[in-house]
Design an enzyme around this catalytic site. Structure first.
Site, PDB file in Angstrom:
ATOM      1  N   GLY A  68       0.795  -1.234   0.000  1.00 57.65           N
ATOM      2  CA  GLY A  68       0.000   0.000   0.000  1.00 57.65           C
ATOM      3  C   GLY A  68       0.822   1.276   0.000  1.00 57.65           C
ATOM      4  O   GLY A  68       0.282   2.361   0.205  1.00 57.65           O
ATOM      5  N   ALA A  69       2.141   1.158  -0.249  1.00 52.48           N
ATOM      6  CA  ALA A  69       3.013   2.336  -0.153  1.00 52.48           C
ATOM      7  C   ALA A  69       2.755   3.354  -1.270  1.00 52.48           C
ATOM      8  O   ALA A  69       3.277   4.461  -1.214  1.00 52.48           O
ATOM      9  CB  ALA A  69       4.481   1.928  -0.129  1.00 52.48           C
TER      10      ALA A  69
ATOM     11  N   CYS B 217      -4.134   1.255 -13.231  1.00 52.12           N
ATOM     12  CA  CYS B 217      -4.898   0.036 -13.548  1.00 52.12           C
ATOM     13  C   CYS B 217      -5.223  -0.090 -15.035  1.00 52.12           C
ATOM     14  O   CYS B 217      -5.154  -1.176 -15.605  1.00 52.12           O
ATOM     15  CB  CYS B 217      -6.202  -0.002 -12.761  1.00 52.12           C
ATOM     16  SG  CYS B 217      -5.963  -0.293 -11.005  1.00 52.12           S
ATOM     17  N   HIS B 218      -5.644   1.024 -15.686  1.00 50.60           N
ATOM     18  CA  HIS B 218      -6.094   0.928 -17.081  1.00 50.60           C
ATOM     19  C   HIS B 218      -4.962   1.109 -18.081  1.00 50.60           C
ATOM     20  O   HIS B 218      -5.183   0.959 -19.282  1.00 50.60           O
ATOM     21  CB  HIS B 218      -7.220   1.928 -17.343  1.00 50.60           C
ATOM     22  CG  HIS B 218      -8.523   1.513 -16.723  1.00 50.60           C
ATOM     23  ND1 HIS B 218      -9.332   0.550 -17.285  1.00 50.60           N
ATOM     24  CD2 HIS B 218      -9.134   1.905 -15.582  1.00 50.60           C
ATOM     25  CE1 HIS B 218     -10.406   0.381 -16.518  1.00 50.60           C
ATOM     26  NE2 HIS B 218     -10.306   1.182 -15.473  1.00 50.60           N
TER      27      HIS B 218
ATOM     28  N   THR C  89       6.320  -0.648   3.169  1.00 45.38           N
ATOM     29  CA  THR C  89       5.505  -1.846   3.379  1.00 45.38           C
ATOM     30  C   THR C  89       6.311  -3.118   3.115  1.00 45.38           C
ATOM     31  O   THR C  89       7.194  -3.150   2.271  1.00 45.38           O
ATOM     32  CB  THR C  89       4.250  -1.822   2.493  1.00 45.38           C
ATOM     33  OG1 THR C  89       4.638  -1.553   1.151  1.00 45.38           O
ATOM     34  CG2 THR C  89       3.288  -0.749   2.965  1.00 45.38           C
TER      35      THR C  89
ATOM     36  N   ASN D 178      11.608  -7.753  -9.940  1.00 46.36           N
ATOM     37  CA  ASN D 178      10.460  -7.487  -9.078  1.00 46.36           C
ATOM     38  C   ASN D 178      10.231  -8.678  -8.139  1.00 46.36           C
ATOM     39  O   ASN D 178      11.191  -9.262  -7.657  1.00 46.36           O
ATOM     40  CB  ASN D 178       9.252  -7.104  -9.935  1.00 46.36           C
ATOM     41  CG  ASN D 178       8.305  -6.177  -9.201  1.00 46.36           C
ATOM     42  OD1 ASN D 178       7.700  -6.579  -8.216  1.00 46.36           O
ATOM     43  ND2 ASN D 178       8.184  -4.938  -9.644  1.00 46.36           N
ATOM     44  N   TRP D 179       8.981  -9.036  -7.879  1.00 47.03           N
ATOM     45  CA  TRP D 179       8.692 -10.071  -6.864  1.00 47.03           C
ATOM     46  C   TRP D 179       8.994 -11.475  -7.360  1.00 47.03           C
ATOM     47  O   TRP D 179       9.047 -12.414  -6.566  1.00 47.03           O
ATOM     48  CB  TRP D 179       7.219  -9.993  -6.435  1.00 47.03           C
ATOM     49  CG  TRP D 179       6.328 -10.217  -7.605  1.00 47.03           C
ATOM     50  CD1 TRP D 179       5.805  -9.262  -8.424  1.00 47.03           C
ATOM     51  CD2 TRP D 179       5.922 -11.474  -8.164  1.00 47.03           C
ATOM     52  NE1 TRP D 179       5.107  -9.849  -9.455  1.00 47.03           N
ATOM     53  CE2 TRP D 179       5.158 -11.205  -9.306  1.00 47.03           C
ATOM     54  CE3 TRP D 179       6.144 -12.806  -7.793  1.00 47.03           C
ATOM     55  CZ2 TRP D 179       4.610 -12.215 -10.104  1.00 47.03           C
ATOM     56  CZ3 TRP D 179       5.600 -13.811  -8.592  1.00 47.03           C
ATOM     57  CH2 TRP D 179       4.838 -13.507  -9.729  1.00 47.03           C
TER      58      TRP D 179
ATOM     59  N   ASP E 132      10.661   4.445  -6.141  1.00 40.05           N
ATOM     60  CA  ASP E 132       9.916   3.199  -5.893  1.00 40.05           C
ATOM     61  C   ASP E 132      10.856   1.997  -5.845  1.00 40.05           C
ATOM     62  O   ASP E 132      10.502   0.896  -6.257  1.00 40.05           O
ATOM     63  CB  ASP E 132       8.813   3.002  -6.958  1.00 40.05           C
ATOM     64  CG  ASP E 132       7.845   1.870  -6.613  1.00 40.05           C
ATOM     65  OD1 ASP E 132       7.820   1.440  -5.442  1.00 40.05           O
ATOM     66  OD2 ASP E 132       7.125   1.410  -7.521  1.00 40.05           O
TER      67      ASP E 132
HETATM   68 CA    CA Z   1       5.897   0.360  -4.744  1.00 45.33          CA
END
Ligand code: CA
Length: 715
Positions: free
Chosen positions: A198-199, A629-630, A255, A409-410, A320
């Site tokens: 949620g950061a 999102c879009h 987060t 990334n993750w 980020d």
């Molecule tokens: Ca982030």
């Protein structure tokens, strides 16, 4: 209700009593404990990264370069969601458990694929708007005879492993705020550990431990300080001076949304801490500072939740650059000594080797080209920054590499101890960071302090092609001792799957091109490939039952890059979301059904009637509230798979009234599209419609000129 509550309590007690191992009456299966996770022989897969060191290396070697050609599909199962699939399944006692989008859980017989049970936590659809990066979930934890699930809306739920019935549920976050849970919990000595995300939305990060038997919170560890004077823990008091201004008013971020690892001998839990909230440090902590413990790896004494040490990868981060990426533990011989190390390849593009007992910096090197820093100072362990990349200080735009979706990334890595290689699902990306002028936080949507409108991709094929050329996906075999690359495979584009390494000398990875591939781990030679019909982002895993080795992967395109990267989101090819669990074995003969027929839809927007200033105003609103999102520049290329609607093709564009019903009235809130009435006026909302009409007409003209492919919509 009372009876149900009593039954739940009784089951929890029974499960707790059995958590040391042994048969139980409820499920007829054997309980999971720490010894079983630590000693796992490869037959099962009991924790997200297989073992607490998170190496994702299996000792199984039945499948190897000599017979990989015989690897075939044993069985598959269709998922009932069409969003990103990021989970690693668990296999326990012959059953396979997997989470899917919207935090649902499914259980199957691991040999036959027979469905056993499923669990839907019924996450409210409107939670979707709080999720930066699709409504994904990365997996479960197991302990005793229970499974533990974190849900997108912030609950931690214990399930009976035999039946899928809920045993307890605890709300772990302030649900009035934009916290989300997508990561897999871990369980250590009967404590379930879970963080949250949620950061991008103004929250304060933390990770917490809960009693596996009851769901009661045992400790809570904040990653950023409260206002000066309000902090009790010493490590938070020590962090106060690294922040400036009234940072506590906007959350601060940090987060803990993914990586965790555990060293049982040291009693240390390692967590990866995320980016600042907002990204732009000029607004988060005006005047700078390191902003502890953002973008750090933090060691926590797991019994008590006390701080042990930290290493900050990106002091005062503004791009980020989370350090939430995969943390793995290994013992490496460095300069003639065996060192207990921790390894991470965070978003910022450097591969770090850290002493996991003390937090001492050992070494770092960039695994892809980066331009935000020229290196990491060997004496201090701090990055040597490029001043131009510090857009928060210069106030000027700069194209920074890596971009916010990272050099990694993750997507989980894997480590082969025999070959001393870490396999990194990496990417080469860049992003135009434009510091926003006069920025104010908004109570809804993306809050990053950057101008996310003026950096949209222009309707210019030359610029788009240049951006694609500069963006790559790569699988890198990295020698962590020498800090250099051994081999690499270049893929069609970024956002490829996590990795599995096996003692069979293989590396498995699904990719954005829609293939599930095996490579020879020593050389990186491709040995086998299976058409998965969809992009694969999740990591594979392997298990063995009755002497037969299986490899499983959850396929299904989605996640942050897929939904937000606009014209770059499908550069690996027109990927659709077909969400399926795929399970392979030697001699497997199962076949996937043919690809569902795709409709070709023409891009046929209404004519642009609005004035240029209205369209420009719409672009600003779109950039702030819709892009994430879009998709960038209103392009949801991956939306061909139906992940999130591509608004350029929306029938609603022609009706100002219907547009208001959705964006102002919240008619589609159950799909995650909530009302934006609290942050935009009706004219502002209508200006977005005109902006999308303008964008659609620009792209229609480009397509006509280039003879480009038409939109493909999935049935
Ligand atoms: Ca982030």
């Amino acid at each position: 209700m009372r009876l149900k509550a009593l039954m739940g309590a009784a089951l929890a007690l029974l499960a707790a009593a059995c958590s040391g191992g042994g048969e139980t009456a409820t499920t007829g299966t054997t309980g999971i404990d720490g010894a079983r996770i630590i000693k796992a022989d490869g037959g099962e897969w009991l924790s997200y990264g297989r073992t607490y060191d998170e190496q994702r290396y299996s000792p199984l070697d039945q499948i190897n370069p000599g017979n990989i050609g015989e690897l075939g599909l044993a069985w598959y199962a269709d998922m009932d969601t069409a969003r990103g699939q990021e989970a690693t399944p668990l296999v326990i006692d012959g059953k396979i458990y997997v989470t899917t989008a919207w935090s649902k859980v499914k259980a199957y017989d691991a040999v036959t694929g027979k469905p056993l049970w499923d669990f839907d936590p019924k996450v409210p659809g409107e939670t979707g708007v709080k999720a930066c990066c699709d409504v994904v979930n990365r997996g479960l934890a197991a302990w005793g005879n229970m499974l533990f699930l974190g849900t997108l809306d912030g609950r931690l739920i214990a399930l009976d492993r035999g039946t899928g019935r809920e045993i307890w549920s605890t709300v772990t976050v302030d649900q009035a705020k934009s916290y989300t849970v997508t990561g897999a919990p871990r369980v250590i000595d009967g404590m379930v550990i879970i963080g949250n995300g949620g950061a991008e939305f103004g929250v304060r990060g933390f990770v917490a431990a809960y009693d596996a038997a009851t769901g009661k919170q045992l400790w809570k560890f904040y990653t950023v300080p409260d206002r000066p004077g309000a902090n009790e823990a010493e490590y938070l008091k020590a962090a106060e001076s690294s922040w400036k201004g009234e940072y506590w008013n906007i959350g601060g971020g940090g987060t803990v949304w993914d990586a965790m690892a555990y060293d049982p001998a040291l009693g240390l839990l390692y967590v990866g801490v995320g980016n600042g909230s907002p990204w732009n440090q000029a607004y988060r902590s005006p005047g700078g500072g390191d902003n502890l413990y953002l973008s750090s790896i933090v060691a926590i004494r797991v019994k008590t939740g006390e701080y042990a040490w930290h290493y900050q990868t990106t002091p005062g981060e503004t791009w980020d650059y989370t350090a939430t990426q995969h943390i793995m533990l290994a013992d490496l011989e460095i300069d003639g000594k065996t060192r207990k190390v921790l390894m991470q390849a965070p978003k910022n593009g450097f591969f770090y080797v850290i002493d996991r007992a003390t937090g001492e910096f050992i070494s770092a090197n960039n695994f892809v080209p980066v331009n935000w820093a020229t290196g990491v100072d060997q004496a201090t362990g701090r990055p040597v920054e490029n001043p131009e990349a510090r857009v928060d200080k210069t106030g000027k735009p700069f194209v920074v590499s890596p971009g916010p979706l990272g050099a990694h990334n993750w997507h989980p890595m894997a480590f082969d101890a025999k070959q001393k290689l870490v396999f990194i699902p990496a990417q080469i990306t860049a992003y135009p960071y434009i510091p926003a002028a006069g920025w104010k936080p908004s109570k809804l949507g993306f809050n990053v302090g950057m101008d996310t409108a003026n950096n949209a991709m222009p309707a210019d094929n030359a610029v788009r092609e240049a951006a694609k050329k500069a963006t790559k996906g790569v699988l890198i075999a990295w020698d962590p001792v020498a800090q250099k690359e051994r081999w690499r495979v270049t893929l069609g584009g970024p956002w490829n799957g996590g990795v599995l390494a096996t003692a069979g000398g293989l590396v498995f990875q699904g990719n954005a091109m829609g293939n599930f591939v095996a490579y020879d781990s020593a050389q990186g030679k491709q040995l086998w490939s299976f058409p998965a019909q969809t992009g694969v982002v999740a990591a594979p895993m392997t298990f063995a039952i009755d002497g037969q080795q299986y490899v499983a992967v959850l396929a299904g395109w989605g996640g942050a890059w897929a939904i937000t990267a606009g014209v770059l989101s499908d550069m690996s090819g027109p990927v659709r979301n077909i969400s399926r669990l795929l399970v392979f074995k030697l001699g497997g003969k199962a076949k996937l059904p043919d690809m569902p027929a795709a409709d070709e839809l023409p891009l046929d927007p209404p004519a642009l009637t609005a004035a240029a200033d209205v369209v420009a105003g719409g672009a600003t609103q779109y950039g702030r509230y819709c892009t994430v999102c879009h998709g960038d520049a209103a392009i949801q290329a991956s939306g061909r798979g139906g992940i999130i609607p591509d608004l350029r093709y929306s029938g609603t564009l022609a009706s100002a009234e219907n547009w208001q019903t959705i964006v102002h009235g919240g008619a589609l809130k159950d799909n995650g599209m909530v009302s934006f009435a609290s942050v935009m006026t009706k004219p502002q909302i209508d200006s977005i419609r005109h902006y999308v009409i303008a964008r659609a007409n620009e792209d229609k003209a480009l397509m006509a000129k280039a003879g480009a492919p038409k939109k493909v919509a999935m049935k």
